[in-house]
Motif scaffolding. Sequence first.
Motif, mmCIF file in Angstrom:
data_model
loop_
_atom_site.group_PDB
_atom_site.id
_atom_site.type_symbol
_atom_site.label_atom_id
_atom_site.label_comp_id
_atom_site.label_asym_id
_atom_site.label_seq_id
_atom_site.Cartn_x
_atom_site.Cartn_y
_atom_site.Cartn_z
ATOM 1 N N ILE A 426 0.856 -1.180 0.000
ATOM 2 C CA ILE A 426 0.000 0.000 0.000
ATOM 3 C C ILE A 426 0.882 1.217 0.000
ATOM 4 O O ILE A 426 1.355 1.667 1.029
ATOM 5 C CB ILE A 426 -0.874 0.040 1.261
ATOM 6 N N LYS A 427 1.137 1.690 -1.125
ATOM 7 C CA LYS A 427 1.992 2.864 -1.174
ATOM 8 C C LYS A 427 1.167 4.061 -0.760
ATOM 9 O O LYS A 427 0.192 4.419 -1.394
ATOM 10 C CB LYS A 427 2.543 3.027 -2.594
ATOM 11 N N MET A 428 1.559 4.600 0.329
ATOM 12 C CA MET A 428 0.816 5.745 0.817
ATOM 13 C C MET A 428 1.130 6.907 -0.100
ATOM 14 O O MET A 428 2.278 7.254 -0.324
ATOM 15 C CB MET A 428 1.317 6.055 2.220
ATOM 16 N N ASN A 429 0.081 7.469 -0.662
ATOM 17 C CA ASN A 429 0.386 8.603 -1.520
ATOM 18 C C ASN A 429 0.624 9.794 -0.612
ATOM 19 O O ASN A 429 -0.301 10.428 -0.115
ATOM 20 C CB ASN A 429 -0.723 8.861 -2.537
ATOM 21 N N GLU A 430 1.883 10.001 -0.364
ATOM 22 C CA GLU A 430 2.282 10.998 0.617
ATOM 23 C C GLU A 430 1.992 12.382 0.082
ATOM 24 O O GLU A 430 2.647 12.858 -0.840
ATOM 25 C CB GLU A 430 3.773 10.838 0.917
ATOM 26 N N SER A 431 0.992 12.965 0.656
ATOM 27 C CA SER A 431 0.635 14.292 0.186
ATOM 28 C C SER A 431 1.560 15.319 0.811
ATOM 29 O O SER A 431 1.733 16.408 0.298
ATOM 30 C CB SER A 431 -0.814 14.597 0.562
ATOM 31 N N ASP A 432 2.143 14.905 1.913
ATOM 32 C CA ASP A 432 2.935 15.868 2.659
ATOM 33 C C ASP A 432 4.408 15.733 2.302
ATOM 34 O O ASP A 432 5.066 14.761 2.656
ATOM 35 C CB ASP A 432 2.739 15.615 4.153
ATOM 36 N N VAL A 433 4.892 16.701 1.587
ATOM 37 C CA VAL A 433 6.287 16.641 1.145
ATOM 38 C C VAL A 433 7.227 16.622 2.336
ATOM 39 O O VAL A 433 8.262 15.973 2.335
ATOM 40 C CB VAL A 433 6.618 17.860 0.263
ATOM 41 N N TRP A 434 6.808 17.332 3.338
ATOM 42 C CA TRP A 434 7.656 17.432 4.516
ATOM 43 C C TRP A 434 8.003 16.057 5.051
ATOM 44 O O TRP A 434 9.155 15.741 5.337
ATOM 45 C CB TRP A 434 6.940 18.249 5.578
ATOM 46 N N PHE A 435 6.975 15.203 5.158
ATOM 47 C CA PHE A 435 7.214 13.871 5.712
ATOM 48 C C PHE A 435 8.074 13.040 4.788
ATOM 49 O O PHE A 435 8.943 12.299 5.221
ATOM 50 C CB PHE A 435 5.885 13.170 5.986
ATOM 51 N N GLU A 436 7.795 13.204 3.517
ATOM 52 C CA GLU A 436 8.586 12.463 2.529
ATOM 53 C C GLU A 436 10.065 12.797 2.692
ATOM 54 O O GLU A 436 10.914 11.920 2.786
ATOM 55 C CB GLU A 436 8.090 12.864 1.132
ATOM 56 N N GLU A 437 10.339 14.061 2.761
ATOM 57 C CA GLU A 437 11.730 14.486 2.884
ATOM 58 C C GLU A 437 12.345 14.001 4.187
ATOM 59 O O GLU A 437 13.467 13.541 4.222
ATOM 60 C CB GLU A 437 11.817 16.012 2.843
ATOM 61 N N LYS A 438 11.574 14.129 5.231
ATOM 62 C CA LYS A 438 12.106 13.760 6.539
ATOM 63 C C LYS A 438 12.482 12.290 6.575
ATOM 64 O O LYS A 438 13.512 11.913 7.110
ATOM 65 C CB LYS A 438 11.081 14.047 7.641
ATOM 66 N N LEU A 439 11.614 11.510 5.993
ATOM 67 C CA LEU A 439 11.878 10.088 6.032
ATOM 68 C C LEU A 439 13.191 9.777 5.330
ATOM 69 O O LEU A 439 14.020 9.015 5.823
ATOM 70 C CB LEU A 439 10.725 9.336 5.362
ATOM 71 N N GLN A 440 13.384 10.425 4.210
ATOM 72 C CA GLN A 440 14.645 10.206 3.501
ATOM 73 C C GLN A 440 15.826 10.718 4.297
ATOM 74 O O GLN A 440 16.871 10.090 4.370
ATOM 75 C CB GLN A 440 14.602 10.906 2.143
ATOM 76 N N GLU A 441 15.626 11.854 4.896
ATOM 77 C CA GLU A 441 16.705 12.409 5.698
ATOM 78 C C GLU A 441 17.080 11.473 6.821
ATOM 79 O O GLU A 441 18.242 11.273 7.132
ATOM 80 C CB GLU A 441 16.283 13.744 6.307
ATOM 81 N N VAL A 442 16.056 10.919 7.433
ATOM 82 C CA VAL A 442 16.317 10.019 8.553
ATOM 83 C C VAL A 442 17.139 8.835 8.075
ATOM 84 O O VAL A 442 18.095 8.420 8.718
ATOM 85 C CB VAL A 442 14.994 9.543 9.172
#
Lengths: 659, 369
Positions: A426-442
């Motif tokens: 289930i690919k969450m369609n991440e509407s929030d760019v912030w979270f997307e970026e953070k996850l990668q940063e982490v």
Amino acid sequence: MATSSERSPPPFPDSEDQDVLDAEEVRGRDSDEDEDLFGMTEMDTTPTSDVSMKPPSDIMNDPLIEPMIKADVTVEATIDRSEVTAGVIDPLSQQEAKQTSTAPVIDLSGDSQPVTSKIADPLVALFSDAPPAAEAKKPSSANVDLFDDEEGSDIFAEPLQTKPAKQPQKSLFGEPDEDVFGEPLGAISKKPVPKDKPADIFSQAAASTPSVTSTVNPKTNGVHSEEDGDIFAEATVELSLDSPRNERKKEATAKPSAPAPTSLPAAASLAKPQPPALEEVRDGMNAYMAYKVSTQTTLPMFRNKTFTVRRRFSDFLGLYEKLSEKHGPNGFIVPPPPEKSLLGMTKVKVGKEDSSSTDFVERRRGALERYLQRVVNHPSLLQDPDVREFLEREELPRAVSTQALSGAGFLKMINKATDAVSKMTIKMNESDVWFEEKLQEVESADQQFRKLHALVESLVVHRKELSLNTASFAKSAAMLGSAEDNTALSRALSQLAEVEDKMEQLHQEQAASDTFTFAEMIADYIRLLVGFFPHRKCEFCDLQGSFDHRMKAWQRWQDAQSMLQKKRETEAKLLWANKPDKLQLAKEEIAEWEAKVTQYERDFERVSATVRKEVIRFEREKTKNCKRQVITYLECLLQSQQQLIKYWEAFLPEAKAIA
Amino acid sequence: MMEEVKETASVLSVHDDSIKVTEVLKEGDTLTFIIVSQKLSGTGEYHVDRTYEDFEWLQQHLFSQGDVPGIQGVIFPPLPAKPQVNASPRSIKQLGFLALGECQPYCKALETFLQQVAAHSILSKNKAVEVFLTSSDPPGRQKVKKNIFNRLSQAVEEMRKEGHKDVDEFFQNERDHNLILTGCTKTAAEKFLDVVATEQKIAVACGHFSTALHLCVEPGEDPDKQAFSRVCVKLSEVFESIKKNMTSVAENNVNTLGLGLDLESRYQEAEREMLFRRTCKLVELENAQRNVEKAKPVKKAAMEEVKKAAETEFEHTSGVAKQEIARFQGARVEMLQQALVGWCEKQLLTAKESADQFNQHLEVFRGMA
């Protein structure tokens, strides 16, 4: 922390500076600032009420924390002047630490979205605590104390400055951030009663904070000091008076007077105070290491101001399990405890005298202490009854046995594994760019920290090697000296051996400093980021865990939405088929699901907000903590260079005397 | 002792203390050293290029001066082992401190060797020294034959003579003492070398850490991230300073005490060889004496002569040896003192500089918002 700059009123600085100077020449500006605060505080003190009113305090909600810290610092300084004795200083520092810790608690209260955005504050508090702890630990050397003070002050100063930056963020985040900030501020605003002695100073500082409270948000934690009990007590009381919210704040400050002065990031500390921090309990085959957890607090939620309990490692793990079960789903980052190490522990059990096992125990002790401090400094977690029980209760139910835990860990692993699968499917369609970026940063931060950790570890290995080699060179120099006929040369060579022996000590300390400042700090981050367990992407992931929880909430919301959709379709069908009896039921269901969707959506948003807040808190804390550690480290480096200079200067005439 | 040399050493046309090994040239596998020395007669310098083989040639000539009485009693300045361009671990171990860095320690050791030779009252009179220092033609390119003074010639059987009881208490003591000192110095030098090696490793590790810290720099406008990046960059600078500090501590160690211990240890070896040669002479003499006692009347005269010759040679050797030992004791104490003082001063300087730097870093961090 920008606020700090605002706060520090020009007049005060002078006084502070003087103090600092007295205390230590070395001190930097930061210390000055602190002193300034001090000075202010002192002035304020006399008129306690005045203090509360004072504007400076408001500035500082963050500052409050700082003030507290400053106050602490000051106290130390004072102590230095009046009494060189380390012992006195320690208590103060502890007190200070406690105060700081309080701030975070305040955060929890959260109500105060108030004006000041001081996310930074909690962090600050944490930092401040740490320095005191360090001081407490190394009471013996006056120099050390001074250093600590400086650090503390520095830290404080920094946080203040940072605040401004944070404020903008707050606006972005909105409530959560504010809450955090506000609370800390409140915490800061403790009002200690001014007294004649250093304690007075403290109280003054506290008083100043309270004033802040009045302006902004009042949350306070009570800090208390054991020794200066009176003063502190007063302070606490005042606090409660000032800020209604104070009640919430709790301060669990423990002083880590553990044998090894590990730098503690968190203010509140569980520490093992007395030298016998560790106890080995031997019970037939079930030998284990018991850790003494001492807490000092003024928070009303605790029955006593100071208490000590004995916990074993599995208890710490159990606490984590409970906390992560309760708070993880809400998006909170639950600080992870150090990982189990069968090898390390077995070594400890088998050969007690082994240096690697003492090293292991000390590392683990430091890690546990930092873990508890993180928990206690987390505004929400501190409120948890399990935390309180862990800190306070004499006997913990031994339900959380090691086996049970590993079982739970296993279950958890499976859970997480399924989560990982669902993440993929289930690919969450991440509407929030912030979270997307953070996850990668982490993820990338995890990689980097691992790399850094490996490098630091190798550095530590070399340092230890250097210390060994220096020792053996010292030995051979001594041999050479004794074989030498020329008296002066022989004497010089023996001196050389002594110098080298001392240097070996320095190298050893340096290795420890490398270990405990950097290696452990980085290890903590890795733990926080992902965890050390083999299934690192699945288990004990803290940051990632909270991202996961957010995703789960999202999924639930989505599921509810599609369910609602289905129900609506059914309703339409029923309507078309004209079946009024069933229609009624369908309508009820729709209403029910609509409510659920709204609720889940709200849940999701809440979790998102919390995760955001937590991530920001984490990042901010990381920077501050890092800076604080670096300062500690540099001070240690500087000190060892100065020590070296002394050694060389002492040796030079010896060498010149050879004729 | 140098002054004394100058008076007598009219043979040598350069100042012994002006001899410098200034440069190394690498051509394939051979290293060529440029040696510069100042002329005694006013201004002007000699520039000659010499390979390691030339140095060996010089040493062989010094060893084999049969016409100088008591030459066997001389403590020959020790020539460092042959440098390797692509050094194997074994030869590195043999070279010790001299294998470190970029040849500077080695050049320093060669320089010391030449200065010691030129300053030596007996050795400096040898024509070979003058030729070596001044002739533009490389003297020693032909194959040198190893003679009995060569270290390698200390055959195992000869070693037994090491334990031979001495007739002279002074020499017996000196031999015993030398034996202990040689061991101790060698160990000390090795241990010190370990220390230096570890310091170099630390410097490298700090460098790596410093580089890795740059990877933690996160792009972006976010003030939090920028703050963290700043901390990382600064910390990286801190570790760069630590690296520099360690590097110069290691360099100081090598250039002062390291070279000192190395020279001391090689000199102790040289003394030991001299004492050994004297012991050989002693054994020779005692054999001759026994032979005289046992000899048949016919051969008695011849034996007597042999004994006499051995006796004079032994006496000469012992006389020179006594002087040499006295000179050596003074010289080595002075040398070690210089090494220790220089070491101490340099380390002090480095420590002060580093303390300054760390202090600056500390200020920066404290001032950081």
